[in-house]
Structure formats: C-alpha cells, structure tokens
Design a protein around this motif. Structure first.
Motif: not given
Length: 391
Positions: A158, A186, A209, A148-149, A230
């Motif tokens: 987050y 990241q 992902a 994930r980014w 991803p």
C-alpha cells in the motif's frame, strides 16, 4: 559513529522497531564520538507522496454564465458516459464492474464492517419518555461510494504505508492492525464534486473505480468477509436505530495555549510579590534533571484525532439523511467524521446476538412499505407526541 550507523541499518532491515534499543548505547561512547552526526537509515528515504487535491485558481473572465453552465453540463455528461462504459451492466446503471458476490454471514469475533463518512452539523437536545433530557449529535450522511479494497496480505504494497511513519519512530512496536493481518483497508469517497475543481492526479484516483471525483477520502479497517467491491454504495441505513458506534474526528483547533488553558493548571499567586508569574507552569524539572516526554507544558491545543466510543444511535431521519447520535462527538460543526461499529466488548456481544446487515445495507433489506421519515428509539419521545409523566 560509522559502526553505530551500520548497526542501526542492520537492525532496521531485520526488525524496524528494534533501533530504539540501540540509541541509548551511544551514551557509552566518548564525548568526541557523540559529537559526530549519526546517519539514520531513514534519512535518504523519499517523503510520502501526497496527491494535490484542489486545482490552482483560474480566472474565467472571458466566459459568459451560459458558457460556464454549458461546460459544467458537458463535464458531468463525460463522467456519466465514462461510468456507463466502464461496466457491462450499463443497462442497469450500476457502477459495479462485476456482479455482486454472495452476501456473507456475520461471524462472531471476526467480522468488522466498513464505516461511513459523516458531516457533523451540531448538537440538538431531545427527551426520553420519562422526561429525561439527552443531548444528541446530528450527523449528515452524504453520498459516498467504495473506491478500493486492499486485502491484508497486500498492506505491505500500500502506497502510504511504504515510507517510515512518525509513530513508528516514536514507539518500540508496530501497530497490531499491521502485524496481525486480520483486517484490510477499505477506501471510501464522499461528497461528489465538479471535476474542474480538482487536479488530474486527484481525479485519477477515482478513474479506476469508474466514479466522479469526490471531496473526501477515508479508509476503514475491514475484515475480508465484509469487504465491498469498488463502486458499491454506502447509505444511511448502514446503521440501525439502537446500534452503538464509534465516532472519530479531528478536535477543534485551539491554537497555541498556555498551561492554564491546556492542562487546567492554577498558575502562580496573584499578589504577595509575584512578578510575571501569574500564568506560568512553575518548575519543569527538579535538580536540573532531564525533561521527559509527556511533561505538561504549553503547546498546540486540539487539532488531534480523537474517538468517542460506544454511542447509541437514537434517531434516523431518512428525508435529510441524518443520524442522531447520543452524546458529544469531537470536531467543530461542518467537519468530517468517521462512523463505524463500536469496538467495545459489550457492544460486540450485542452484535453477535443481533447481527447488522452484512456487508452493508441493500434495498432488499428494507421493510415492507419502506421506512418512515423519522425512525425513533423506543425510549425516545418523538416531537409530535406529548410528554406524559407518571403521577
């Protein structure tokens, strides 16, 4: 007490780090007032949500070895089918859901690449060409993919950063990587494993992902220009021979230790009337004063995240995916560690002169003919060559 409580709530709503300045003001209250319980604003907040990784142990007494192997192959085939169906590039067997973007260029004083997850194997001595001995830490780079980014503007959403953190309660300021919003997060997963060994919640982290579940998840601070999609693969050649890296890992857990072992104190005298004072610390505070935070006392030794800075990579073994890093790194053997580009100023200047592969190493960056099995630093002596000392 109610007035102080409301004042703290207002302070936490406006600036989360200013409540520390209000706590000493309670000393001016009377003794009866100080005995009341203060309702801290974070008392009723939910605790951080942690996803349980491993599944409960089950007994497969009714399964034969043939059935167990067949079920394992069936689970792996389901994961392969899910990965292939989640991308339009199934014919190319690529885990990327979208075509890769154009490769960015290295920007001095801005770019910060993603790191790698490594497994520390131990210490191995090597020698320079002038005969000088050097100790190297052997780190294996397992199979790992990007999960994930999280861009800098979305750090407030987050999940693991929403709740109050202990370091925010003990410091009067927030970390710079949260306030400056220069870097994103990241997420990288390493060491793929059988999905039957993990819970459904843990496997769901990798479903977005299109990847199989992995044993280790780490996160790195990455600039937006060096972010990865991803499913992108991170390999051994992410770092070159001669690059300086920072290695972060949890130190060896020594358990609860006394002051002689933990802080190298001398202890009391061995004789001359000393009774039960041989390994004690002595006076804690003079004149009955307060014991301030940071006083060296017995406690848990080790088991803390520590970093070894600016360690050069001396050797790369492409057959067994090994990095030979100069010096000693924290952590016991067979423990996970994080390897990233060094943050030291002199190292950053050298990267500006000789930029690394951005945002990571790709197959098109390989030299003609590929890499040999071992890539040595020019000053390092290979094992298959004799040592020639000057007269």
């Amino acid at each position: 007490a109610p007035a102080l409580s409301s004042q703290l709530i207002v302070a936490m709503a406006t600036a989360p780090h200013t409540w520390l300045r209000l706590v000493p003001s309670c000393r001016s209250y009377s003794k009866a007032t100080r005995l009341h319980k203060i309702d801290y604003p974070w008392k009723d907040e939910p605790k951080p949500h942690w996803v349980r990784q491993f599944e409960a142990r089950r007994v497969d007494a009714d399964l034969t070895p043939e059935n167990r192997d067949w079920l394992r192959q069936w689970r792996l085939q389901r994961v392969r089918d899910a990965v292939a169906s989640s991308s339009e590039a199934a014919a190319a067997a690529s885990p990327l859901k979208e075509p890769p973007a154009a490769r960015p260029l290295w920007t001095p004083r801005v770019s910060q690449r993603c790191g790698l997850v490594g497994i520390k194997l131990g210490i191995l001595p090597m020698w320079y060409r002038n005969g000088q001995k050097v100790h190297t830490t052997v780190v294996q780079i397992p199979d790992q993919r990007v999960l994930r980014w999280v861009p800098p503007e979305d750090l407030g959403n987050y999940a693991s950063l929403r709740e109050m953190r202990p370091y925010r309660l003990n410091q009067s300021f927030l970390p710079r990587w949260l306030t400056q919003q220069r870097w994103g997060l990241q997420l990288v997963g390493a060491v793929p494993a059988d999905p039957a060994n993990f819970t459904a919640q843990w496997c769901g982290i990798f479903k977005a992902a299109g990847l199989p579940p992995m044993r280790k998840i780490s996160r790195f601070l990455v600039s937006p220009d060096a972010s990865l999609q991803p499913g992108a693969c991170l390999g051994l050649h992410h770092f070159r021979v001669g690059d300086c890296v920072d290695v972060v890992a949890r130190t060896v857990n020594r358990g609860f230790q006394g002051v002689m072992e933990r802080h190298l104190m001398e202890g009391g005298p061995a004789a001359h009337g000393s009774t039960k004072f041989h390994r004690k610390m002595g006076s804690a505070a003079g004149g009955g004063g307060p014991i301030y935070r940071g006083k060296r006392m017995p406690g848990v030794m080790g088991n803390r995240f520590r970093a070894a800075r600016s360690l050069p990579v001396l050797r790369v073994n492409t057959k067994h995916r090994l990095l030979f890093i100069k010096g000693f790194t924290p952590g016991p053997p067979h423990s996970y560690c994080q390897i990233m580009d060094s943050w030291m100023l002199d190292v950053r200047r050298s990267l500006d002169a000789n930029p690394p592969p951005m945002p990571t190493y790709f197959a098109e960056d390989a030299p003609e003919g590929g890499y040999p099995e071992d890539v040595y630093h020019p000053d390092l002596l290979p094992y298959d060559q004799p040592l020639e000392l000057p007269d």
